[in-house]
Design a protein around this motif. Structure first.
Motif, PDB file in Angstrom:
ATOM      1  N   GLN A 119      -4.605  16.152  -9.171  1.00 45.39           N
ATOM      2  CA  GLN A 119      -3.224  16.259  -9.668  1.00 45.39           C
ATOM      3  C   GLN A 119      -3.276  16.191 -11.191  1.00 45.39           C
ATOM      4  O   GLN A 119      -3.857  15.258 -11.748  1.00 45.39           O
ATOM      5  CB  GLN A 119      -2.358  15.117  -9.121  1.00 45.39           C
ATOM      6  N   LEU A 155       2.080  15.256 -12.121  1.00 47.13           N
ATOM      7  CA  LEU A 155       2.555  13.891 -11.881  1.00 47.13           C
ATOM      8  C   LEU A 155       3.886  13.676 -12.596  1.00 47.13           C
ATOM      9  O   LEU A 155       4.841  13.137 -12.011  1.00 47.13           O
ATOM     10  CB  LEU A 155       1.508  12.872 -12.362  1.00 47.13           C
ATOM     11  N   VAL A 198       7.509  12.720 -10.876  1.00 45.40           N
ATOM     12  CA  VAL A 198       8.205  11.509 -11.286  1.00 45.40           C
ATOM     13  C   VAL A 198       9.617  11.870 -11.794  1.00 45.40           C
ATOM     14  O   VAL A 198      10.590  11.162 -11.530  1.00 45.40           O
ATOM     15  CB  VAL A 198       7.339  10.792 -12.355  1.00 45.40           C
ATOM     16  N   SER A 229      10.911   5.430  -2.003  1.00 42.87           N
ATOM     17  CA  SER A 229      10.056   5.859  -3.106  1.00 42.87           C
ATOM     18  C   SER A 229       9.905   4.722  -4.119  1.00 42.87           C
ATOM     19  O   SER A 229      10.889   4.180  -4.627  1.00 42.87           O
ATOM     20  CB  SER A 229      10.676   7.089  -3.791  1.00 42.87           C
ATOM     21  N   TYR A 286      12.502   3.292  -6.944  1.00 42.54           N
ATOM     22  CA  TYR A 286      12.744   1.837  -7.044  1.00 42.54           C
ATOM     23  C   TYR A 286      12.626   1.367  -8.498  1.00 42.54           C
ATOM     24  O   TYR A 286      13.441   0.577  -8.983  1.00 42.54           O
ATOM     25  CB  TYR A 286      11.746   1.126  -6.122  1.00 42.54           C
ATOM     26  N   LYS A 344      11.985  -3.571 -16.191  1.00 40.16           N
ATOM     27  CA  LYS A 344      11.004  -3.586 -15.093  1.00 40.16           C
ATOM     28  C   LYS A 344       9.874  -2.578 -15.370  1.00 40.16           C
ATOM     29  O   LYS A 344       8.685  -2.884 -15.181  1.00 40.16           O
ATOM     30  CB  LYS A 344      11.702  -3.248 -13.765  1.00 40.16           C
ATOM     31  N   GLU A 352      -0.097  -3.097 -16.216  1.00 39.85           N
ATOM     32  CA  GLU A 352      -1.144  -2.091 -15.955  1.00 39.85           C
ATOM     33  C   GLU A 352      -2.065  -1.955 -17.170  1.00 39.85           C
ATOM     34  O   GLU A 352      -3.269  -1.691 -17.010  1.00 39.85           O
ATOM     35  CB  GLU A 352      -0.524  -0.737 -15.582  1.00 39.85           C
TER      36      GLU A 352
HETATM   37  N1  LIG Z   1       0.728   8.047  -8.801  1.00 37.06           N
HETATM   38  C1  LIG Z   1       1.484   7.260  -8.227  1.00 37.06           C
HETATM   39  C2  LIG Z   1       1.257   5.848  -8.250  1.00 37.06           C
HETATM   40  N2  LIG Z   1       0.284   5.100  -8.832  1.00 37.06           N
HETATM   41  C3  LIG Z   1       0.566   3.843  -8.523  1.00 37.06           C
HETATM   42  N3  LIG Z   1       1.695   3.777  -7.774  1.00 37.06           N
HETATM   43  C4  LIG Z   1       2.332   2.586  -7.205  1.00 37.06           C
HETATM   44  O1  LIG Z   1       2.397   1.608  -8.197  1.00 37.06           O
HETATM   45  C5  LIG Z   1       2.429   0.330  -7.577  1.00 37.06           C
HETATM   46  C6  LIG Z   1       1.535  -0.569  -8.388  1.00 37.06           C
HETATM   47  O2  LIG Z   1       1.109  -1.617  -7.627  1.00 37.06           O
HETATM   48  P1  LIG Z   1       1.413  -3.110  -8.009  1.00 37.06           P
HETATM   49  O3  LIG Z   1       0.681  -3.945  -7.018  1.00 37.06           O
HETATM   50  O4  LIG Z   1       1.144  -3.324  -9.466  1.00 37.06           O
HETATM   51  O5  LIG Z   1       2.985  -3.207  -7.843  1.00 37.06           O
HETATM   52  P2  LIG Z   1       3.794  -3.710  -6.573  1.00 37.06           P
HETATM   53  O6  LIG Z   1       3.467  -5.137  -6.307  1.00 37.06           O
HETATM   54  O7  LIG Z   1       3.614  -2.752  -5.434  1.00 37.06           O
HETATM   55  O8  LIG Z   1       5.284  -3.538  -7.128  1.00 37.06           O
HETATM   56  P3  LIG Z   1       6.114  -4.531  -8.055  1.00 37.06           P
HETATM   57  O9  LIG Z   1       6.732  -5.550  -7.141  1.00 37.06           O
HETATM   58  O10 LIG Z   1       5.197  -5.117  -9.101  1.00 37.06           O
HETATM   59  O11 LIG Z   1       7.146  -3.634  -8.658  1.00 37.06           O
HETATM   60  C7  LIG Z   1       1.988   0.518  -6.115  1.00 37.06           C
HETATM   61  O12 LIG Z   1       3.110   0.346  -5.267  1.00 37.06           O
HETATM   62  C8  LIG Z   1       1.499   1.949  -6.089  1.00 37.06           C
HETATM   63  O13 LIG Z   1       1.779   2.595  -4.857  1.00 37.06           O
HETATM   64  C9  LIG Z   1       2.154   4.997  -7.595  1.00 37.06           C
HETATM   65  N4  LIG Z   1       3.266   5.467  -6.929  1.00 37.06           N
HETATM   66  C10 LIG Z   1       3.469   6.801  -6.909  1.00 37.06           C
HETATM   67  N5  LIG Z   1       2.623   7.704  -7.528  1.00 37.06           N
HETATM   68  C11 LIG Z   1       2.914   9.144  -7.494  1.00 37.06           C
HETATM   69  O14 LIG Z   1       4.283   9.303  -7.834  1.00 37.06           O
HETATM   70  C12 LIG Z   1       4.855  10.401  -7.114  1.00 37.06           C
HETATM   71  C13 LIG Z   1       6.115   9.947  -6.395  1.00 37.06           C
HETATM   72  O15 LIG Z   1       5.754   8.961  -5.415  1.00 37.06           O
HETATM   73  P4  LIG Z   1       6.828   7.992  -4.722  1.00 37.06           P
HETATM   74  O16 LIG Z   1       7.174   6.935  -5.704  1.00 37.06           O
HETATM   75  O17 LIG Z   1       6.096   7.426  -3.544  1.00 37.06           O
HETATM   76  O18 LIG Z   1       8.014   8.819  -4.369  1.00 37.06           O
HETATM   77  C14 LIG Z   1       3.763  10.877  -6.140  1.00 37.06           C
HETATM   78  O19 LIG Z   1       3.156  11.987  -6.761  1.00 37.06           O
HETATM   79  C15 LIG Z   1       2.782   9.729  -6.080  1.00 37.06           C
HETATM   80  O20 LIG Z   1       1.510  10.177  -5.841  1.00 37.06           O
END
Ligand SMILES: N=c1c2ncn([C@@H]3O[C@H](COP(=O)(O)OP(=O)(O)OP(=O)(O)O)[C@@H](O)[C@H]3O)c2ncn1[C@@H]1O[C@H](COP(=O)(O)O)[C@@H](O)[C@H]1O
Length: 104
Positions: free
Chosen positions: A3, A8, A12, A23, A27, A35, A43
């Motif tokens: 990707q 990406l 987003v 999603s 969120y 946030k 990160e």
């Molecule tokens: N590349 C990413 C990506 N990288 C990391 N993350 C998320 O980032 C979060 C980081 O983890 P953490 O443990 O730090 O956070 P958490 O405890 O889950 O959340 P918090 O309570 O801290 O907010 C995880 O929930 C991961 O799933 C991502 N979520 C989505 N994407 C991409 O975003 C696009 C949209 O995805 P959705 O958000 O699923 O619609 C897609 O292309 C996905 O591939």
């Protein structure tokens, strides 16, 4: 599967414009700027720790940071073209390193 950063960013952005139930991206937008900034900070720290541990961990954490940076840029209405333009404006700029007193 690969990707690009642009793909990406576009996904987003799509989540911002059309929030989807369940999603994580949607969120984050719902929670707001503080946030998102908190996650970028977390990160970033994880990238530093990852770099001390292994290439695999650095790669993983950098991908997490890129994702959260994309969320921040979209939230703030900044495009990847804006970033590319800023980087482009620096091409060929003379380094100021030689002006630093601690440079050797
Ligand atoms: N590349 C990413 C990506 N990288 C990391 N993350 C998320 O980032 C979060 C980081 O983890 P953490 O443990 O730090 O956070 P958490 O405890 O889950 O959340 P918090 O309570 O801290 O907010 C995880 O929930 C991961 O799933 C991502 N979520 C989505 N994407 C991409 O975003 C696009 C949209 O995805 P959705 O958000 O699923 O619609 C897609 O292309 C996905 O591939």
């Amino acid at each position: 599967m690969e990707q690009t950063i642009q793909e990406l960013y576009d996904q987003v952005l799509e989540r911002k414009e059309n929030p989807v139930e369940g999603s994580y991206t949607a969120y984050l937008y719902d929670k707001g700027l503080d946030k998102i900034l908190k996650k970028v900070g977390e990160e970033s720290t994880e990238v530093i720790v990852g770099a001390k541990n292994s290439q695999a961990e650095l790669t993983y954490e950098t991908a997490d940071l890129f994702f959260h940076l994309m969320v921040l840029l979209v939230d703030q209405g900044i495009s990847l073209a804006d970033i590319q333009a800023e980087l482009g404006s620096r091409v060929g700029q003379k380094s100021k390193l030689h002006e630093r007193s601690d440079w050797r």
